[in-house]
Scaffold this motif. Structure first.
Motif, PDB file in Angstrom:
ATOM      1  N   LEU A 110      -0.338   1.764  -3.077  1.00 19.39           N
ATOM      2  CA  LEU A 110      -1.425   1.486  -2.212  1.00 19.39           C
ATOM      3  C   LEU A 110      -2.614   2.182  -2.932  1.00 19.39           C
ATOM      4  O   LEU A 110      -3.790   1.584  -3.027  1.00 19.39           O
ATOM      5  CB  LEU A 110      -0.972   2.062  -1.140  1.00 19.39           C
ATOM      6  N   LEU A 130      -1.451  -2.839   4.331  1.00 20.22           N
ATOM      7  CA  LEU A 130      -1.053  -2.650   5.377  1.00 20.22           C
ATOM      8  C   LEU A 130      -1.524  -3.465   6.873  1.00 20.22           C
ATOM      9  O   LEU A 130      -0.248  -3.860   7.392  1.00 20.22           O
ATOM     10  CB  LEU A 130      -1.948  -1.034   6.686  1.00 20.22           C
ATOM     11  N   ASP A 131      -2.817  -4.388   6.825  1.00 16.29           N
ATOM     12  CA  ASP A 131      -2.596  -5.481   7.797  1.00 16.29           C
ATOM     13  C   ASP A 131      -1.810  -6.610   7.719  1.00 16.29           C
ATOM     14  O   ASP A 131      -1.540  -7.278   8.329  1.00 16.29           O
ATOM     15  CB  ASP A 131      -4.592  -4.847   7.700  1.00 16.29           C
ATOM     16  N   SER A 133       0.603  -7.034   6.475  1.00 17.44           N
ATOM     17  CA  SER A 133       2.712  -6.775   6.387  1.00 17.44           C
ATOM     18  C   SER A 133       2.716  -7.589   5.365  1.00 17.44           C
ATOM     19  O   SER A 133       3.849  -7.897   5.719  1.00 17.44           O
ATOM     20  CB  SER A 133       2.182  -6.996   8.206  1.00 17.44           C
ATOM     21  N   ALA A 135       2.605  -5.912   2.687  1.00 14.45           N
ATOM     22  CA  ALA A 135       3.122  -4.682   1.649  1.00 14.45           C
ATOM     23  C   ALA A 135       4.516  -4.370   1.496  1.00 14.45           C
ATOM     24  O   ALA A 135       3.829  -3.256   0.580  1.00 14.45           O
ATOM     25  CB  ALA A 135       1.769  -3.640   2.347  1.00 14.45           C
TER      26      ALA A 135
ATOM     27  N   PHE B  50       0.880  -3.776  12.465  1.00 18.36           N
ATOM     28  CA  PHE B  50       0.183  -2.836  11.220  1.00 18.36           C
ATOM     29  C   PHE B  50       1.972  -1.213  11.163  1.00 18.36           C
ATOM     30  O   PHE B  50       2.077  -0.862  10.643  1.00 18.36           O
ATOM     31  CB  PHE B  50      -0.875  -1.861  11.619  1.00 18.36           C
ATOM     32  N   THR B  53       4.759  -2.158   9.656  1.00 17.94           N
ATOM     33  CA  THR B  53       4.654  -2.081   7.972  1.00 17.94           C
ATOM     34  C   THR B  53       4.611  -0.894   7.589  1.00 17.94           C
ATOM     35  O   THR B  53       4.859  -0.368   6.706  1.00 17.94           O
ATOM     36  CB  THR B  53       3.707  -3.053   7.837  1.00 17.94           C
ATOM     37  N   ALA B  54       3.311   0.351   8.593  1.00 16.18           N
ATOM     38  CA  ALA B  54       3.400   2.215   7.873  1.00 16.18           C
ATOM     39  C   ALA B  54       4.278   2.543   8.260  1.00 16.18           C
ATOM     40  O   ALA B  54       4.707   2.941   6.971  1.00 16.18           O
ATOM     41  CB  ALA B  54       2.080   2.236   9.170  1.00 16.18           C
ATOM     42  N   VAL B  64       0.550   7.201  11.675  1.00 19.49           N
ATOM     43  CA  VAL B  64       0.395   5.670  11.744  1.00 19.49           C
ATOM     44  C   VAL B  64      -0.725   6.456  13.115  1.00 19.49           C
ATOM     45  O   VAL B  64      -1.339   5.251  13.131  1.00 19.49           O
ATOM     46  CB  VAL B  64       1.292   4.780  12.578  1.00 19.49           C
ATOM     47  N   THR B  86      -2.115   9.278   2.718  1.00 16.28           N
ATOM     48  CA  THR B  86      -1.223   7.856   1.174  1.00 16.28           C
ATOM     49  C   THR B  86      -0.640   8.998   0.172  1.00 16.28           C
ATOM     50  O   THR B  86       0.467   9.348   0.080  1.00 16.28           O
ATOM     51  CB  THR B  86      -1.838   7.256   0.654  1.00 16.28           C
TER      52      THR B  86
END
Lengths: 143, 143
Positions: A110, A130-131, A133, A135, B50, B53-54, B64, B86
């Motif tokens: 990232l 992240l959007d 999905s 990742a 989202f 995933t995060a 988040v 990050t």
DNA sequence: TATAAACTTAGAGTTAACTCTAAGGTCAAG
DNA sequence: CTTGACCTTAGAGTTAACTCTAAGTTTATA
């Protein structure tokens, strides 16, 4: 004979922690004064240091409890008993390391994908990742 | 429009967790029925994904939350804002990995030092190492 | 003898991220 | 119209390992 505060200073723990270990069944003051003050012998100190060492290595309080019960009755326990606990702990640690390495890898990807500059985040590739999905999809990285 | 159970199935979270995320301010159902049932749109689903995933990457719920506030207002945030979070997370992860590698190394040394057999633990070298309280001294290992 | 430091106990608080419970309301199917 | 699956809320419980508090007692020192 040390009082709890002296033992705390000596071991680098706090008196609170030592009492907590006592409540958890890990240690016990060899003596108490009439008024209830805890007094610790050299043997006690060594046991507290054993606990501290084992905790620092990563053994849980529960593990330490088991290790101590072996320690006070070595002849009725085997090396296998000891390595079993140690191996289980190593397995735990290995697993956690694996998870963290995965996170590390993802975070690095990232970070590499984003300029990190003062630009608007409208097209930030971290946000996009992240959007998306995906990742978390495993990838091969060229170093 | 999905109800919470359907959203849960779709995302692999539980309805409990989704409500927890709502209470934590991460998500919100776009609509509620008269009787109070939550109804989620595709946009909601994407937001929940989202979050998922995060979280999987290792970001805390708090992180988040920050990432989401950037997400809904990208033009008023920069890539730097995103990389900062990050990078901080990566630093955390790196630190934890270091600690765990130290534990791993120590545990491996301990395991290598002990036969692990059915012998009495009287002379178990793991127990001795824990007693010696220098089990944590940094060492060079010959692989 | 007065005071401050150190000690005692039981029990509550902390942290993170859920996870679950209780008590009740809603909805679709038969 | 009843049954069962699903939903609601507020709030408590879980885990690990401390960490702290309150209220009171003891001990050492000046």
């Amino acid at each position: 004979m040390l009082r709890i505060g002296e033992l705390a200073t000596k071991t680098g723990l706090t008196a609170h922690t030592i009492r907590f270990y006592e409540k958890s069944g890990l240690i016990n003051a060899s003596q108490r004064s009439e008024s209830g003050y805890r007094y610790y012998t050299d043997t006690d100190v060594r046991q507290v240091e054993f606990v501290k060492t084992a905790r620092k290595i990563g053994f849980s309080v529960d593990d330490v409890s088991t290790l101590l019960s072996i320690r006070v009755d070595k002849s009725n326990h085997t090396c296998h008993d000891v390595t079993e606990i140690t191996q289980r702990k190593l397995n735990d640690v290995n697993e956690k390391i694996s998870e963290l390495l995965l996170m590390q890898q993802t975070l690095k990807i990232l970070l590499n994908s984003c300029c990190g500059g003062p630009e608007s985040a409208t097209h930030c590739s971290i946000m996009e990742a992240l959007d998306a999905s995906n990742a978390l999809k495993p990838r091969i990285i060229a170093e």
